[in-house]
Design a protein around this motif. Structure first.
Motif, mmCIF file in Angstrom:
data_model
loop_
_atom_site.group_PDB
_atom_site.id
_atom_site.type_symbol
_atom_site.label_atom_id
_atom_site.label_comp_id
_atom_site.label_asym_id
_atom_site.label_seq_id
_atom_site.Cartn_x
_atom_site.Cartn_y
_atom_site.Cartn_z
ATOM 1 N N VAL A 147 0.834 -1.206 0.000
ATOM 2 C CA VAL A 147 0.000 0.000 0.000
ATOM 3 C C VAL A 147 0.868 1.255 0.000
ATOM 4 O O VAL A 147 0.561 2.243 -0.673
ATOM 5 C CB VAL A 147 -0.949 -0.018 1.216
ATOM 6 N N LEU A 190 -1.902 -2.976 -5.447
ATOM 7 C CA LEU A 190 -2.907 -2.609 -4.448
ATOM 8 C C LEU A 190 -3.947 -3.714 -4.292
ATOM 9 O O LEU A 190 -4.379 -4.026 -3.167
ATOM 10 C CB LEU A 190 -3.580 -1.294 -4.840
ATOM 11 N N SER A 233 -2.352 -6.397 -2.319
ATOM 12 C CA SER A 233 -2.264 -5.992 -0.915
ATOM 13 C C SER A 233 -3.593 -6.229 -0.201
ATOM 14 O O SER A 233 -3.629 -6.716 0.942
ATOM 15 C CB SER A 233 -1.878 -4.514 -0.814
ATOM 16 N N GLY A 257 1.273 4.210 -4.854
ATOM 17 C CA GLY A 257 1.583 4.042 -3.431
ATOM 18 C C GLY A 257 1.421 5.347 -2.674
ATOM 19 O O GLY A 257 1.464 6.442 -3.240
#
Length: 289
Positions: A58, A81, A84, A149
């Motif tokens: 992230v 993402l 994640s 990010g």
């Protein structure tokens, strides 16, 4: 003055059924779900490791899947993402096992449904990560990079920097670097000797000797490897090459932090295994069923 509500009784044909249900509820004894201490520690460690791993993705926009025969699988941009979120859902599913143990209410079925939903959610996010990554690679979707990010490359590089600890570590940086070379040589030499003597490999007759030899061969190099990663992170010396672009720096830092999380997780499991083996040797913990 008439009351607003007049008490009534169910119809006669329903009274017997309701009385049976009430009797069943009175007789039923709820036994809360019990999870052993070792299982709780195991699931807790897995959950914390996966949460740290997901946070790296992230913050950096890069995720590395370490278990791969052809090297680490690299997700970057939007797929990172999604991956994640997949890892976070898995971490939540593992944590729910521990929470279920301490929740003494009669809701075990609800926890099972939540865990199943979390694992399906994790599978869905994994599928999204792979599909979006494939779409970007085939130019069917707009390409994304680590810019998604939350942190910049400079912020990410200084994420684990601790000023007072850096001052303590700085004078010993060369010794830390040399320790990895020495322990790697020791690992190859000791491993070759132990292999020739037949001390390595699974041996049910001598499990203690196998564990001790394996630890003597591997733990020194693992210690030096972990110490080098910690030193680089504390000093903020990751990705120092001036030729690296912003996204390359973020990818390098994410890779280093992922290795550090993996190394610390290995140490945690080694510690857990050592404690379990000691407790079994002392007859405090029974052998596995």
């Amino acid at each position: 003055m008439k009351p607003d509500f007049v008490p009534t009784r169910p119809l006669a044909e329903h009274q017997e059924r309701l009385e049976k249900q009430a009797w069943w509820r009175r007789q039923r004894r709820h036994e809360p779900n019990h999870v052993g201490i070792l299982e709780r520690v195991f699931y807790g460690m897995v959950s914390l490791t996966w949460m740290a791993w997901a946070v790296i993705g992230v913050l950096s926009g890069h995720m590395f899947f370490l278990v791969s025969r052809g090297g680490p699988l690299h997700f970057f941009g939007l797929p990172a993402l999604f991956f994640s979120l997949c890892v976070l859902a898995g971490a939540a599913a593992c944590a729910s096992v521990v929470v279920d143990h301490y929740d003494r209410r009669d809701n075990e079925d609800a926890y099972r449904r939540v865990r199943l939903a979390l694992w399906w959610t994790a599978a869905g996010f994994l599928g999204c990560a792979m599909l979006v990554g494939l779409g970007e690679k085939l130019s069917l979707l707009p390409s994304t990079d680590g810019g998604v990010g939350l942190l910049s490359a400079r912020q990410l590089r200084q994420l684990l920097h601790v000023e007072w600890l850096a001052r303590v570590v700085q004078p010993h940086i060369e010794s830390v670097r040399a320790s990895f070379v020495y322990t790697t040589g020791w690992s190859f030499l000791a491993g070759a000797v132990a292999q020739q003597l037949g001390w390595l490999g699974p041996d049910r007759k001598e499990p203690v000797r196998t564990a001790l030899v394996g630890g003597a061969v591997l733990l020194p190099v693992l210690s030096a490897f972990t110490l080098n990663l910690l030193t680089d992170a504390v000093l903020g010396r990751v990705a120092q090459d001036a030729k690296l672009m912003e996204d390359e720096i973020k990818a390098t830092v994410a890779w280093t932090h992922s290795l550090l999380v993996g190394a610390l997780a290995v140490w945690a499991f080694v510690a857990l295994g050592t404690v379990v083996a000691l407790l079994r040797w002392l007859k405090i913990v029974p052998p596995p069923r």
